[in-house]
Design a protein around this motif. Structure first.
Motif, PDB file in Angstrom:
ATOM      1  N   LYS A  13       0.868  -1.189   0.000  1.00 34.40           N
ATOM      2  CA  LYS A  13       0.000   0.000   0.000  1.00 34.40           C
ATOM      3  C   LYS A  13       0.899   1.231   0.000  1.00 34.40           C
ATOM      4  O   LYS A  13       1.780   1.365   0.843  1.00 34.40           O
ATOM      5  N   PHE A  15      -0.542   4.681  -0.800  1.00 31.06           N
ATOM      6  CA  PHE A  15      -1.292   5.889  -0.435  1.00 31.06           C
ATOM      7  C   PHE A  15      -2.759   5.539  -0.278  1.00 31.06           C
ATOM      8  O   PHE A  15      -3.309   4.783  -1.078  1.00 31.06           O
ATOM      9  N   GLU A  16      -3.386   6.090   0.741  1.00 31.02           N
ATOM     10  CA  GLU A  16      -4.829   5.917   0.959  1.00 31.02           C
ATOM     11  C   GLU A  16      -5.433   7.311   1.033  1.00 31.02           C
ATOM     12  O   GLU A  16      -5.197   8.050   1.988  1.00 31.02           O
ATOM     13  N   GLY A  17      -6.181   7.703  -0.006  1.00 31.81           N
ATOM     14  CA  GLY A  17      -6.762   9.035  -0.052  1.00 31.81           C
ATOM     15  C   GLY A  17      -8.273   9.011   0.090  1.00 31.81           C
ATOM     16  O   GLY A  17      -8.872   7.961   0.314  1.00 31.81           O
ATOM     17  N   SER A  21      -6.883   5.054  -3.794  1.00 29.78           N
ATOM     18  CA  SER A  21      -5.708   4.534  -3.092  1.00 29.78           C
ATOM     19  C   SER A  21      -4.760   3.973  -4.147  1.00 29.78           C
ATOM     20  O   SER A  21      -5.180   3.625  -5.253  1.00 29.78           O
ATOM     21  N   GLN A  23      -1.422   1.292  -4.895  1.00 26.27           N
ATOM     22  CA  GLN A  23      -0.676   0.141  -4.402  1.00 26.27           C
ATOM     23  C   GLN A  23       0.229  -0.377  -5.507  1.00 26.27           C
ATOM     24  O   GLN A  23       0.001  -0.113  -6.694  1.00 26.27           O
ATOM     25  N   LYS A  41      -6.789   2.125  -7.016  1.00 21.60           N
ATOM     26  CA  LYS A  41      -8.045   1.527  -6.562  1.00 21.60           C
ATOM     27  C   LYS A  41      -9.058   2.653  -6.368  1.00 21.60           C
ATOM     28  O   LYS A  41      -8.733   3.693  -5.788  1.00 21.60           O
TER      29      LYS A  41
END
Length: 183
Positions: A13, A15-17, A21, A23, A41
């Motif tokens: 992973k 970045f999770e925005g 996101s 990956q 994603k």
């Protein structure tokens, strides 16, 4: 023909925005070699071809930071967690245009960029439009101008590159095809 499937070995992973996101997957290719795939994603989205009784396309003009320009689009938005595409389409239509619809029909769904993203867009046709009193407003970071274009005006906007995204070009061509089939 042998399987074309790429087997995931590991996922990192990145970045999770709020919207996407990112990956990086390490995969084993069908021939046994290994490589990496960078993936975006996305929760999915809806797009609405909203037609007035006099056959005008309801559109929004909006600045798109990724493009550094303003373009004209059909109303659209991302699915919220646990939200069905039908519910999302009605919500986005109201939020972006102030319209409600008597009839909402799913036309198709498509992946926007399957080479690196899993975003799917569900395209709806909305008819029997009526302006809603006390309509839900735009998100606090969303600014649009409401437009109603004839088919000819929309086709001209494509040639002028005011309409410049796939979902909206699809919408205009869908209406153009429906008109041609009536003849």
């Amino acid at each position: 023909m042998s399987s074309l499937e790429e087997k995931t070995i590991a996922t990192e992973k990145i970045f999770e925005g709020r919207v996407i996101s990112l990956q990086v997957d390490e995969v084993e290719l069908p021939n046994g070699n290994k490589t990496k795939r960078e993936l975006v994603k996305h929760p999915g989205a809806v797009a609405i071809i909203a037609l007035t009784d006099d056959k005008k396309l309801v559109m929004v003009e909006q600045y798109r930071k990724a493009l550094e320009k303003t373009i004209v689009e059909i109303p659209a938005g991302k699915l919220e967690k646990g939200e069905t595409p039908d519910v999302c389409a009605k919500r986005e239509l109201e939020e972006e245009t102030g319209y409600d619809c008597a009839k909402l029909k799913l036309l198709t769904s498509f992946y926007t960029s399957p080479g690196f993203a899993d975003e799917i867009v569900h395209v709806y046709l909305a008819t029997g439009l009526s302006k809603k009193e006390n309509a839900a407003g735009l998100d606090e970071d969303e600014f649009v101008n409401l437009l109603e274009l004839t088919l000819d005006e929309a086709l001209h906007a494509i040639t002028e590159k005011k309409i410049y995204d796939a979902k909206t070009i699809f919408a205009v061509q869908y209406i153009q095809l429906q008109e041609a089939l009536k003849k």
